[in-house]
Design a protein around this motif. Structure first.
Motif, short mmCIF file in Angstrom:
data_model
loop_
_atom_site.label_atom_id
_atom_site.label_comp_id
_atom_site.label_asym_id
_atom_site.label_seq_id
_atom_site.Cartn_x
_atom_site.Cartn_y
_atom_site.Cartn_z
N SER A 157 0.81 -1.20 0.00
CA SER A 157 0.00 0.00 0.00
C SER A 157 0.85 1.26 0.00
O SER A 157 0.42 2.31 -0.45
CB SER A 157 -0.93 0.01 1.21
N LYS A 158 2.07 1.17 0.51
CA LYS A 158 2.92 2.36 0.59
C LYS A 158 3.78 2.53 -0.66
O LYS A 158 4.58 3.44 -0.74
CB LYS A 158 3.81 2.29 1.83
N MET A 159 3.66 1.62 -1.62
CA MET A 159 4.48 1.68 -2.82
C MET A 159 3.65 2.20 -3.99
O MET A 159 2.45 1.99 -4.06
CB MET A 159 5.06 0.30 -3.11
N THR A 160 4.29 2.92 -4.91
CA THR A 160 3.57 3.62 -5.97
C THR A 160 4.16 3.27 -7.33
O THR A 160 5.12 2.52 -7.44
CB THR A 160 3.67 5.14 -5.76
N TYR A 218 10.88 -2.15 -0.30
CA TYR A 218 9.83 -1.34 0.31
C TYR A 218 10.23 0.13 0.44
O TYR A 218 9.47 1.02 0.13
CB TYR A 218 9.49 -1.88 1.70
N GLU A 219 11.44 0.35 0.96
CA GLU A 219 11.86 1.73 1.23
C GLU A 219 13.37 1.85 1.06
O GLU A 219 14.12 0.93 1.41
CB GLU A 219 11.46 2.14 2.65
N ILE A 220 13.78 2.98 0.50
CA ILE A 220 15.21 3.27 0.38
C ILE A 220 15.49 4.48 1.26
O ILE A 220 15.24 5.63 0.89
CB ILE A 220 15.62 3.58 -1.07
N GLY A 221 15.98 4.22 2.46
CA GLY A 221 16.44 5.31 3.32
C GLY A 221 17.83 5.71 2.90
O GLY A 221 18.66 4.86 2.56
N MET A 276 7.22 0.99 -7.33
CA MET A 276 8.48 1.66 -7.01
C MET A 276 8.60 1.93 -5.52
O MET A 276 7.61 2.29 -4.87
CB MET A 276 8.56 2.97 -7.78
N PRO A 277 9.78 1.76 -5.00
CA PRO A 277 9.98 2.05 -3.58
C PRO A 277 9.94 3.55 -3.34
O PRO A 277 10.19 4.35 -4.24
CB PRO A 277 11.38 1.50 -3.31
#
Length: 435
Positions: A4-7, A319-322, A349-350
């Protein structure tokens, strides 16, 4: 829920977190080995000394080419003459080691007490007749790998503008910047030679006295995504032409890097597609392990976007690239390549989070439950205790990850925690042991 948090487009966020990264003075660890005729003098407190001693793990018998100029109470309260102390140390270094250059590494303390290193260095250099380069690799302003960026940026000023045997008609030349182990740099040189291109030099060079010629006829290309300050200095101070390319990490990144350099010089590379395909075939055993697995980058060494792009190509869900700091201009080609890769594979996309707040990240990790979190050392054990597999991001910094042949090393690091747990399950353990 997890997706849900990915676009379908790259999204950028900036949180208010501090630089929760390895200290940038750790760049001494690889730079003193790379520049063989150098000596690094770190000017800081006992804390800096303890960090270097533990992080580098070099025995005193090895006689490494770096040392600490330890600031104590009288130094900080301006009761002692800094210039005299630094002169004494530099003369001792010159007598004992006779380096071609002494690099002063500024720390948080020299920033806080406003120590005028740039003002003292030229005067002392003239006295002792040894070049002194000043780099402010402090953790207040810079993240982990940006320590190297400050050193290389300072060294740009010391590069010659012309060679001794320069011809009347100057032709365009290629200089690569970024510190890599000699064997990896040689591999990249050979890949470019196969394409019909000659590398005129590297920044840094193996010896300070062999720094490359830099002027308006020189094309420069970086090999690491954390060298934005160096790139800016090369363009502004030496009028070099920057080749904006994805970074040579993973078979896909290496091919794209080579193709972009070739296109600038009007060269048509032959066999790169076949070369890339051969490497992918050799990685199949690892790809089978990671395909469909999820990964979360907490952010530490600024290699995150390049590594994430490679892992997406391998079939992982990112999921995420910090990332502690993101220069969108310098990483423009890499960001575009990440977006293109996600579109080609038809995956979400992350999101990219600059200066992530670690508390918020831990909450997101708890919600997403990734198969792997690539994180700084401070958060590895707490996450493992919560059932999240982790891998230290610092390991990717010190491993050989560039070029076609080193892609296997990246996947070896990524899959190690996954293989460990799989092995434990095969042994019939009901509860995985975290270690």
């Amino acid at each position: 829920m997890k997706n849900s948090k990915m676009t379908n487009t790259l999204t950028f966020e900036c949180e208010t977190g501090n630089y929760h990264t390895f200290c940038p003075i750790s760049c001494v660890a690889w730079l003193y080995q790379k520049i063989e005729d150098s000596f690094f003098l770190v000017i800081g407190t006992k804390t800096c000394g303890y960090f270097l001693q533990n992080a580098l793990g070099v025995m005193i018998f090895a006689e490494p080419r770096y040392a600490m100029a330890e600031l104590e109470e009288p130094d900080i309260s301006a009761q002692l003459n800094d210039y005299k102390e630094l002169k004494r140390l530099c003369l001792q270094i010159k007598q004992d080691r006779n380096p071609s250059v002494i690099v002063w590494i500024g720390t948080c303390t020299t920033e806080i007490i406003k120590m005028d290193l740039e003002g003292m260095a030229p005067k002392l250099e003239a006295e002792i007749q040894t070049p002194i380069v000043v780099a402010r690799a402090n953790g207040l302003d810079y993240a982990f790998t940006q320590g190297e960026d400050t050193v290389l940026s300072a060294m740009v000023q010391r590069c010659p503008t012309s060679s001794v045997n320069e011809k009347q008609e100057q032709k365009s030349s290629l200089v690569l910047f970024g510190s890599l182990p000699t064997n990896v740099a040689t591999q990249l040189n050979l890949e470019l030679e196969r394409c019909g291109l000659h590398v005129s030099g590297w920044l840094p060079s193996q010896r300070y006295v062999d720094l490359p010629v830099l002027n308006e006829t020189v094309y420069v290309c970086g090999v690491n995504p954390f060298l934005s300050r160096t790139a800016t200095t090369l363009m502004r101070r030496r009028k070099c032409k920057l080749i904006s390319a994805p970074f040579p990490i993973g078979p896909d990144g290496t091919r794209a890097w080579l193709e972009k350099i070739c296109s600038v010089f009007g060269v048509n590379p032959i066999g790169l597609v076949e070369r890339e395909n051969q490497i992918w075939e050799s990685l199949q055993d690892y790809i089978d392990l990671v395909r469909g697995k999820s990964v979360f980058f907490m952010g530490d060494n600024l290699l995150e976007i390049s590594l994430a792009r490679f892992l997406v190509r391998c079939g992982m869900i990112v999921y995420e690239i910090g990332i502690p700091y993101l220069d969108k201009r310098f990483q423009a080609a890499e960001l575009e390549f990440l977006e293109k890769t996600c579109h080609q594979l038809n995956v979400s996309m992350p999101r990219i989070v600059e200066k992530p707040d670690n508390y918020n990240q831990v909450q997101r990790i708890r919600e997403l439950q990734p198969d792997l979190a690539i994180t700084g050392m401070a958060h590895a054990n707490p996450l493992e205790a919560r059932g999240i597999n982790t891998k230290w991001s610092v390991e990717f910094t010190f491993a050989q990850v560039h070029g076609f042949t080193n892609a296997r090393d990246i996947l070896e690091l990524v899959t190690r925690p996954l293989r460990r747990n799989q092995a434990l399950q095969n042994l019939g353990w009901n509860q995985l042991v975290k270690g």
